[in-house]
Design an enzyme around this catalytic site. Structure first.
Site, PDB file in Angstrom:
ATOM      1  N   GLU A 435       0.828  -0.981   0.009  1.00 40.65           N
ATOM      2  CA  GLU A 435       0.001  -0.041   0.134  1.00 40.65           C
ATOM      3  C   GLU A 435       1.040   1.313   0.073  1.00 40.65           C
ATOM      4  OE1 GLU A 435      -2.335   0.382   3.705  1.00 40.65           O
ATOM      5  OE2 GLU A 435      -3.101   2.492   3.087  1.00 40.65           O
ATOM      6  N   ASP A 508      -1.369  -0.911   5.766  1.00 42.32           N
ATOM      7  CA  ASP A 508      -1.363  -0.424   6.914  1.00 42.32           C
ATOM      8  C   ASP A 508      -2.273  -1.056   8.034  1.00 42.32           C
ATOM      9  OD1 ASP A 508       0.950   1.238   6.397  1.00 42.32           O
ATOM     10  OD2 ASP A 508      -0.606   3.060   5.725  1.00 42.32           O
ATOM     11  N   ASP A 510      -4.410   0.416   9.916  1.00 43.03           N
ATOM     12  CA  ASP A 510      -5.488   1.110   9.920  1.00 43.03           C
ATOM     13  C   ASP A 510      -6.774   1.040   9.080  1.00 43.03           C
ATOM     14  OD1 ASP A 510      -4.731   2.259   7.483  1.00 43.03           O
ATOM     15  OD2 ASP A 510      -3.780   3.857   8.084  1.00 43.03           O
ATOM     16  N   ASP A 512      -7.984   2.345   6.447  1.00 46.65           N
ATOM     17  CA  ASP A 512      -7.915   2.417   5.141  1.00 46.65           C
ATOM     18  C   ASP A 512      -6.939   1.004   4.591  1.00 46.65           C
ATOM     19  OD1 ASP A 512      -8.858   4.622   4.400  1.00 46.65           O
ATOM     20  OD2 ASP A 512      -7.096   5.877   4.041  1.00 46.65           O
TER      21      ASP A 512
END
Ligand code: 28G
Length: 649
Positions: A435, A508, A510, A512
């Site tokens: 990513e 990640d 998180d 997203d």
């Protein structure tokens, strides 16, 4: 020396249950976990047979602390009177007579569930001990069996300690069986609550009205299932969280002396087809004649309806079956005798007569259903969906041809984005889909370039659950992945040309990141399922924290581990929290996330098709907690292989 002679005493006759112990594979497939669970399902199947014939409604499965399992039903209770020729109780007959794979013809039941149909005697034979209690006619009876080796070294399998005897009085009726799988056969294996619970739920869906509870006395867990709507409820469960196009599932049922069929289906706005078929409550993952019969009848009924109600003009061609099935979720359960399983995994129904029955019944019931003005509107919804599908089918064909041509031209382009590995060894090669460009850059610098290729993803690739194949293929990020993997997609997929043994998604920790992961997994699940099934897809776990103090450095991958790491560092430690992969320099990224010796990978596996469908929906939903729970439940954390590690040194 005289030649050894053989006489009758040397001839070993395999009597009764000892045969099961000598060749367990013949009866339960394996002596692994699956085989051990089979012992339980044999017993549960008997309870379900009794209940589905109209006697009783409740089954309780208890996983006991001593490793044994108990199954209880509230049916009539196994017959206790003596068998006319065998001179022992019905219970003893059931638990000591081997039904050589065919319990169908000699039972009182019209159809009988279960996979091998070898019967409860196999469970008894492979148990250290097995106790059966029958509640019947105001009385409670008991018989106990055990398996042991005598002083002479002879094996005794599932023999009664004493004949059935009355041990009390009772108001209830039913059967209760407790057995301990023999560790001589199954080692230290234990019953798996999750697995048993999932199947119990499926059985509750498949057997309308059945109440089935699973109690784990070891872990103090308990669940119970009961669906008045049967497979119609199953269909609703499968489409939970999706946009439904029908007010409620279409359901029909029919039987003759050889078959009993139930079908339920509904539609969502998704573009995929989800069919779950069963024979005698056993999932037929590879489909078979019952599914084929339904599909061909469905296509015929829908096209006929479309024609006679002027949804298809005279000069318009018929719609295809796949058009009508776009967005469908269907559950089909047929009950029949003399089932023939075929296919690579023996999960495909082979009986041709099942196709005829399902076809005829589906045509009859669906035509009747659509003739009614009230329900005729449902046909219209399906036809409109199918027309949309047909339009896109044509467009997709063109888009696909375009992509093929483009792929060759764009391979050039791709080289810039994809940092390929220098070695051509596919077995060892890994593709990291990373990513973000900044993490992608670090990964390119930090990697072992012999075996690790890096593909940075810039934007979010599109949501594969919500898009049609032509839109999926038009997406540049997705095309790049398809082109890098080199296998093609959908029905054209060919894993022999796969360029990487491991495809590792690195995003990640998180929201997203979770979304990107979900989208990629959905794409793989929808269009490259074999890649997942063959175990090529992994999720890489980046660390969440770095705890350091002078020479001490420790990376921490979960919140639970943080306090311990801090304790190890001691007073005056420094804590860094990583917000994204991009914050790590190339060396750190290698050390924490890419180095096969140290990294954490989750191998993505899909064991159960229905659950996988739910999982895709969960992934795509906004419920982060549900998503997290799912990943921790279904992802396997200890499957990292040793191959690369061994090669490296
Ligand atoms: C709790 C764990 C597992 C069962 C019954 C009830 C009957 C029965 C079972 O009959 C079938 C037929 C001949 C061999 C039948 C009771 C008729 C009248 C029954 C169970 C097999 C035996 N009254 N409930 N078997 N025979 N529950 N639960 O096993 O050929 S097995």
């Amino acid at each position: 020396m005289a030649e050894k002679t053989y006489d009758s005493k040397d001839i070993v006759v395999l009597e009764g249950l000892d045969a099961v112990r000598l060749r367990p594979g013949m009866y339960i497939g394996t002596t692994g976990s699956k085989g051990m669970h089979h012992l339980l399902w044999e017993i549960v199947d008997n309870a379900i047979d009794e209940i589905s014939n109209g006697y009783g409604d409740t089954i309780t499965i208890t996983l006991n602390t001593d490793g044994s399992a108990t199954v209880e039903d509230n049916g009539r209770g196994i017959p206790v009177d003596n068998h006319p020729t065998l001179h022992k109780s019905g219970v003893e007959v059931v638990y000591t007579t081997l039904h050589a794979g065919g319990k169908f013809n000699n039972s009182n039941y019209k159809f009988s569930g279960g996979l091998h149909g070898v019967g409860a005697s196999v469970t008894n034979a492979l148990s250290k001990w097995c106790n059966v209690t029958v509640y019947k006619g105001g009385k409670e009876y008991e018989i106990k069996f055990h398996s042991f080796v005598d002083e002479a070294g002879k094996m005794h399998s599932g023999v009664p300690i004493a004949p059935l005897k009355q041990v009390g009085t009772t108001k209830k009726t039913g059967t209760k069986v407790t057995f301990l799988p023999d560790s001589e056969m199954f080692g230290a294996l234990t019953f798996n609550y999750e697995n048993i619970s999932r199947r119990a739920k499926e059985l509750a869906f498949l057997n309308k009205g059945l109440r089935i509870a699973v109690v784990d006395e070891r872990e103090h867990l308990e669940e119970s299932y009961h669906y008045e709507g049967g497979i119609a409820d199953y269909v609703n469960y499968l489409v939970e969280g999706k946009t439904k196009l029908l007010p409620k599932p279409v359901f029909f049922h029919g039987e003759d002396k050889n078959f009993d069929l139930e079908v339920a289906f509904t539609y969502t706005d998704s573009y995929t087809e989800n069919a779950f078929s069963f024979v005698n409550n056993i999932p037929t993952i590879e489909g078979g004649t019952h599914e084929t019969g339904f599909k061909s009848a469905f296509t015929k009924v829908m096209n006929d309806y479309a024609r006679s109600n002027n949804f298809l003009k005279e000069k318009e061609a018929n719609l295809l079956g796949e058009d009508f099935r776009e967005g469908i979720t269907v559950v089909l359960n047929i009950k029949m005798n003399n089932v023939q399983f075929e296919g690579q995994t023996k999960t495909k129904l082979g009986n041709p007569e099942a196709k005829t029955f399902v076809e005829n019944l589906t045509i009859k019931e669906l035509s009747k259903f659509f003739e009614d003005k009230k329900t005729g509107a449902i046909a219209e919804v399906i036809i409109n969906k199918a027309k949309g599908a047909a339009k896109v089918r044509e467009a997709a064909k063109k888009a696909k041809e375009l992509t093929r041509a483009k792929n060759n031209a764009e391979n050039f382009n791709l080289v810039g984005k994809l940092a390929a590995a220098t070695s051509r060894n596919r077995e060892l090669s890994e593709l990291f889909i990373v990513e973000g460009d900044s993490a992608g850059g670090s990964a390119k610098q930090g990697r072992d370039r012999r075996f690790q290729a890096i593909l940075p993803l810039r934007g979010k690739p599109l949501n594969a659950e919500k898009k049609r194949i032509d839109q999926v293929l038009a997406n540049e990020e997705i095309r790049t992945i398809i082109s890098a993997l080199n296998t093609g997609i959908g029905e054209d997929i060919d894993l022999t040309s796969l360029r990487y043994n491991k495809v590792i998604i690195l995003s990640d920790a998180d929201q997203d990141g979770a979304h990107i992961r979900a989208i990629l997994l959905t794409f793989f699940y929808r269009y490259m399922k074999e890649l997942i099934n063959d175990g090529h897809v992994y999720i890489g776990l980046p660390p969440l924290y770095k705890v350091s103090k002078k020479d001490f450095v420790e990376y921490v991958y979960s919140d639970n581990e943080l306090p311990d790491a801090i304790a190890r560092a001691g007073k005056g430690y420094d804590l860094q929290r990583y917000k994204g992969l991009g914050e790590m320099n190339p060396d750190q990224l290698w050390d924490t996330t890419m180095d096969p010796d140290k990294r954490m990978l989750i191998q993505v596996s899909i064991e159960d098709a229905a659950e996988a469908e739910k999982m895709v929906t969960t992934w795509m939903g906004d419920d982060i907690d549900a998503r997290k729970a799912y990943i921790s439940m279904h992802a396997n954390f200890d499957k990292e292989d040793e191959f690369y590690k061994n090669f490296k040194k």
